[in-house]
Each structure stands twice: as structure tokens, then as C-alpha cells.
Design an enzyme around this catalytic site. Structure first.
Site, PDB file in Angstrom:
ATOM      1  N   THR A  80       0.862  -1.192   0.000  1.00  0.00           N
ATOM      2  CA  THR A  80       0.000   0.000   0.000  1.00  0.00           C
ATOM      3  C   THR A  80       0.894   1.235   0.000  1.00  0.00           C
ATOM      4  OG1 THR A  80      -0.178  -0.264   2.413  1.00  0.00           O
ATOM      5  CG2 THR A  80      -2.042  -0.988   1.081  1.00  0.00           C
ATOM      6  N   THR A 116      -1.498  -2.585   5.500  1.00  0.00           N
ATOM      7  CA  THR A 116      -1.741  -1.366   6.273  1.00  0.00           C
ATOM      8  C   THR A 116      -2.405  -0.332   5.375  1.00  0.00           C
ATOM      9  OG1 THR A 116       0.210  -1.789   7.625  1.00  0.00           O
ATOM     10  CG2 THR A 116      -0.670   0.450   7.642  1.00  0.00           C
ATOM     11  N   LYS A 195      -3.360   0.837  13.672  1.00  0.00           N
ATOM     12  CA  LYS A 195      -2.092   0.436  13.054  1.00  0.00           C
ATOM     13  C   LYS A 195      -1.292   1.657  12.603  1.00  0.00           C
ATOM     14  CE  LYS A 195       1.338  -1.553  11.239  1.00  0.00           C
ATOM     15  NZ  LYS A 195       1.313  -2.429  10.086  1.00  0.00           N
ATOM     16  N   ASN A 199       2.699   3.211  14.187  1.00  0.00           N
ATOM     17  CA  ASN A 199       3.896   3.597  13.449  1.00  0.00           C
ATOM     18  C   ASN A 199       4.147   5.097  13.526  1.00  0.00           C
ATOM     19  OD1 ASN A 199       4.634   1.002  12.638  1.00  0.00           O
ATOM     20  ND2 ASN A 199       3.226   1.044  10.913  1.00  0.00           N
ATOM     21  N   ARG A 202       6.007   5.963  16.784  1.00  0.00           N
ATOM     22  CA  ARG A 202       7.446   5.681  16.711  1.00  0.00           C
ATOM     23  C   ARG A 202       8.153   6.722  15.840  1.00  0.00           C
ATOM     24  NH1 ARG A 202       9.888   1.324  18.103  1.00  0.00           N
ATOM     25  NH2 ARG A 202      11.131   1.152  16.204  1.00  0.00           N
ATOM     26  N   ARG A 235       9.422   7.282  33.312  1.00  0.00           N
ATOM     27  CA  ARG A 235       8.371   7.575  32.323  1.00  0.00           C
ATOM     28  C   ARG A 235       8.936   8.197  31.043  1.00  0.00           C
ATOM     29  NH1 ARG A 235       6.447   8.604  37.264  1.00  0.00           N
ATOM     30  NH2 ARG A 235       6.947  10.829  37.219  1.00  0.00           N
ATOM     31  N   CYS A 249       6.867   0.962   6.755  1.00  0.00           N
ATOM     32  CA  CYS A 249       5.868   1.242   7.797  1.00  0.00           C
ATOM     33  C   CYS A 249       6.050   2.630   8.386  1.00  0.00           C
ATOM     34  CB  CYS A 249       5.943   0.183   8.891  1.00  0.00           C
ATOM     35  SG  CYS A 249       5.403  -1.459   8.362  1.00  0.00           S
ATOM     36  N   TYR A 308      17.435  -0.647   5.286  1.00  0.00           N
ATOM     37  CA  TYR A 308      16.883   0.394   6.150  1.00  0.00           C
ATOM     38  C   TYR A 308      17.101   0.096   7.627  1.00  0.00           C
ATOM     39  CZ  TYR A 308      12.652  -1.994   7.875  1.00  0.00           C
ATOM     40  OH  TYR A 308      11.784  -2.820   8.532  1.00  0.00           O
ATOM     41  N   LYS A 309      17.455  -1.155   7.972  1.00  0.00           N
ATOM     42  CA  LYS A 309      17.739  -1.502   9.358  1.00  0.00           C
ATOM     43  C   LYS A 309      18.717  -2.667   9.391  1.00  0.00           C
ATOM     44  CE  LYS A 309      14.634  -3.581  11.939  1.00  0.00           C
ATOM     45  NZ  LYS A 309      15.147  -4.923  12.271  1.00  0.00           N
TER      46      LYS A 309
END
Length: 408
Positions: A80, A116, A195, A199, A202, A235, A249, A308-309
């Protein structure tokens, strides 16, 4: 017989784990080469645990083909993308998959969309396509990350969005076959939104860390030490800054909200701009380091990491590729690069041998912290190192000697 449409990073692991749990599965992908590879017994991307899961699924008689078959249940797991100019979702892949299913499905079949989607996508784009058809729609957005897919399929909580409780429970029963975590049922739009929100949260956290990195650089402060101390508060949980945000994502989903709610998503939009600005910031740091170290020969600079990671072969929306696009447009050539996870030759100056790569450079820019690098730190001895991921620190036992080490 369950049909799973789309055998990419989400669809293939989902199909394999369901087949491995005694669910009769037909995996469908319109790309013949993908189907041919799977029928030859070859997984189409690298992922821990995937080969073993594939073997188990084959033993359970999973079938791979290019078109769907008549069934009572379908899962759609196709891409998507978003329109980069309007920032809105492109639902064409989902719509095409739905139409292919409608041509063969049984009456009262359930079509579960795992892809998604932006909030309201199913109401706006999918319901008009299924109008007049005797089918039920549900949404069970995927919640797994490359590099840890197999474990997360089993252990991550799931969301099932449906129009009625009967359909929700039918889909929930399917996912209960392999998911050990809580499975929550809700309405479709809430499932869509939850969903995207996950993302987006983050992305905003990363943007805060990246903005801190810029502030600390300007103020001559150590952003990593500041975040370490701040995170001692019970916290506070600030993520680590980096060279940008990639993948399909976190770097994409927030744009769905920006595109559909431009006047209301001001913080989200600003976070996206901050994270998208990081490759340029990395380039500016490289230029500063070159000046500090009196490095003139650009050909002696090498970039480690194209994905990317860490520890995946997924290059979608990779910050390195974004940076290379900037460098190529300004210099007319791409720099030397190496990535142990990427087998495809993407650039003329890309190496497939780490030793040769290291011998041909004096200045290494670490864009991804693959485990491979941590296992080969001694080869960085006497190099100038710009570590954009903070993956090698002086406290590491194998910290390379004689290096001039720089961070964001």
C-alpha cells in the site's frame, strides 16, 4: 482452503506459519518468478527462522500459484504505497487483489485485509468494489518487523476489525491457530487507525531524538549521553537518533494521516520532515569530518549498509539510498558501498567483498549496524569512522584501535 494474496515480506511468513499450523493454504502472487522460486524450494528474502518455517509449510502441502482459487477465506497482504505529492494512500494493489478474489470466491466468503491502510480506506475504496457481492470484509493489520518476523507472528497481539461479531470471531479463530498473544476485536475503522497510530508514534519519537541530535551538535553536547541519562526516568523512553527512517511502515504510514488530515496533523507532518531531513544532515556531518581530517579524495570514502535496518535485506525507503540520491545528483556518481545482506548489485561502486571494500577506503560511514560489522570491527583499525547509528562505542571490548571516531 485459505488463499493468501501477496507473498512479500508480510504475506509469505503469514502463509508459512498458517500452513505450519495445519491450515490448508494456497499462497498467491501475481509475479511468476516469485511463485517459481517458492515452488523450487527457495525463499525469496532473508529472514531468521524463515527457511525452517518454509520447510515445515512444504511438508504440510502448502501450494504456491499466480491466481486465487475458490475459497471461503482470503487474506490480502499486498503493498500500500503512498502518493509522494499528495501524501495519500494508493490503494490500487488492494483493489486489484479484491477484484481477483471476487471473480472466484464462494458465497459469503470473508476477505481479510492485512495490508496497512489509511483510516477510511475500506469505506472509501473497498466497499464500492464489493457492492453487490456476497462477501464480508475484515481488517487484521500486520504487526511484524523484518528481522524478527517469525517470533513476532506468534507473540505480538493482533487486532481484528469487522462489521459484525460473527465475522470478527471467525477471523479471530483463524489467527488463534498460531498467535499466542491477545487478539482484540473492534470495528474496521478503529483497526485501520490503530495500526497507523502505532507507526506514527514511533516516527514522532525518532524525530524527537533526531532533533535532539541536531540541537546537541549545535550546542557541543553528547546527545547519546543526554538520552541515556534522561531515559533513567521511569516515564521517559527516548529512542536513538539515526541517519533517517526507512522501511515500508514508519516512513510511510504517518503520511496517510498527513494526506487525509493536513490541517490537523501538524506535529506528525513536522516529525516526517525532521526524519526525512536526516540524510542531508548526515551529508553535512561528512563534509565537516572531511574538513577536520583533511580528507580530499572522495573516492576513499565508503558507506557501510544499504538496507533500512540491521540484519535484514530490505532496502525499501532506506536512508542510505536517500543519501545516495542526493550525492549522485550533486556529484554525478555514487560512492563506494558495501552491505553483507544485499546480494543484488545496485550500484557500480558496490562491493561484494568486505575485505576489498575496506582496503579501498580510508573513511567509513556506518549507515546500518549489521551484526556482520560488529564481528569485523578489527578491520576498521586506523580508519576514520563516522557511526551514524552509534553501534560501536568505546566501551565495546572489540573497539577498533587507532580510529578517529565520529557520531551524529
Amino acid at each position: 482452503m485459505l488463499n493468501i494474496i501477496g507473498l512479500g515480506y508480510i504475506g509469505l511468513p503469514t502463509a508459512l506459519i498458517m500452513a505450519s499450523n495445519d491450515i490448508p493454504v494456497i499462497g498467491v502472487d501475481k509475479n511468476p518468478s516469485v511463485v517459481e522460486s517458492l515452488n523450487r524450494g527457495e525463499v525469496t528474502f532473508e529472514e531468521d527462522g524463515l527457511p525452517a518455517l518454509f520447510k515445515k509449510a512444504v511438508q504440510a502441502n502448502i501450494v504456491f500459484r499466480t491466481t486465487p482459487t475458490p475459497s471461503d477465506m482470503y487474506i490480502i497482504a499486498v503493498p500500500t504505497p503512498f502518493n509522494k505529492s499528495t501524501k495519500r494512500i494508493n490503494p490500487s494493489y488492494v483493489i486489484t487483489a479484491i477484484r481477483e478474489v471476487l471473480a472466484v470466491c464462494n458465497d459469503n466468503a470473508v476477505i481479510v485485509i492485512e495490508s496497512t491502510v489509511a483510516p477510511g480506506t475500506i469505506d472509501k475504496f473497498i466497499r464500492p468494489v464489493v457492492t453487490g457481492a456476497n462477501v464480508r470484509i475484515a481488517h487484521a493489520p500486520e504487526r511484524i518487523i523484518p528481522g524478527d518476523m517469525v517470533r513476532e507472528l506468534v507473540n505480538n497481539a493482533r487486532i481484528i476489525g469487522a462489521d459484525d461479531e460473527e465475522t470478527a470471531q471467525e477471523v479471530k479463530k483463524l489467527y488463534t491457530a498460531f498467535c499466542k498473544a491477545e487478539i482484540v476485536t473492534t470495528d474496521i475503522r478503529s483497526a485501520e487507525m490503530s495500526k497507523v497510530v502505532e507507526n506514527t508514534f514511533r516516527d514522532i519519537n525518532i524525530a524527537f531524538a533526531n532533533e535532539l541530535a541536531k540541537i546537541c551538535r549545535a550546542g557541543n553536547m553528547d546527545v547519546y549521553e543526554i538520552i541515556r541519562i534522561a531515559n533513567m526516568h521511569p516515564r521517559v523512553n527516548i529512542l536513538r537518533p539515526g541517519p533517517g527512517v526507512g522501511g515500508h511502515c514508519i516512513s510511510v504510514d504517518p503520511w496517510f494521516l498527513v494526506g487525509d488530515f493536513p490541517q490537523l496533523s501538524l506535529l506528525i507532518h513536522e516529525a516526517r520532515k525532521i526524519n526525512d531531513s536526516m540524510p542531508v544532515f548526515v551529508l553535512e556531518r561528512i563534509q565537516e569530518i572531511m574538513k577536520d581530517e583533511n580528507i580530499i579524495d572522495i573516492s576513499r570514502i565508503g558507506f557501510y549498509g544499504l538496507t533500512y535496518k540491521e540484519d535484514v535485506d530490505d532496502t525499501r525507503e532506506s536512508p542510505t539510498l536517500q543519501l545516495f540520491d542526493i550525492i549522485t545528483k550533486s556529484l554525478g556518481q555514487t560512492p563506494k558501498c558495501y552491505d553483507p545482506m544485499v546480494k543484488e548489485m545496485m550500484f557500480d561502486a558496490q562491493y561484494n567483498d568486505f575485505g576489498a571494500f575496506i582496503r579501498d577506503i580510508d573513511f567509513i560511514v556506518i549507515m546500518v549496524g549489521h551484526s556482520h560489522l560488529k564481528d569485523n570491527m578489527e578491520k576498521l583499525n586506523d580508519k576514520t569512522v563516522f557511526d551514524t547509528r552509534y553501534c560501536i562505542t568505546p566501551s565495546d571490548a572489540d573497539y577498533p584501535v587507532g580510529t578517529k571516531h565520529y557520531y551524529l
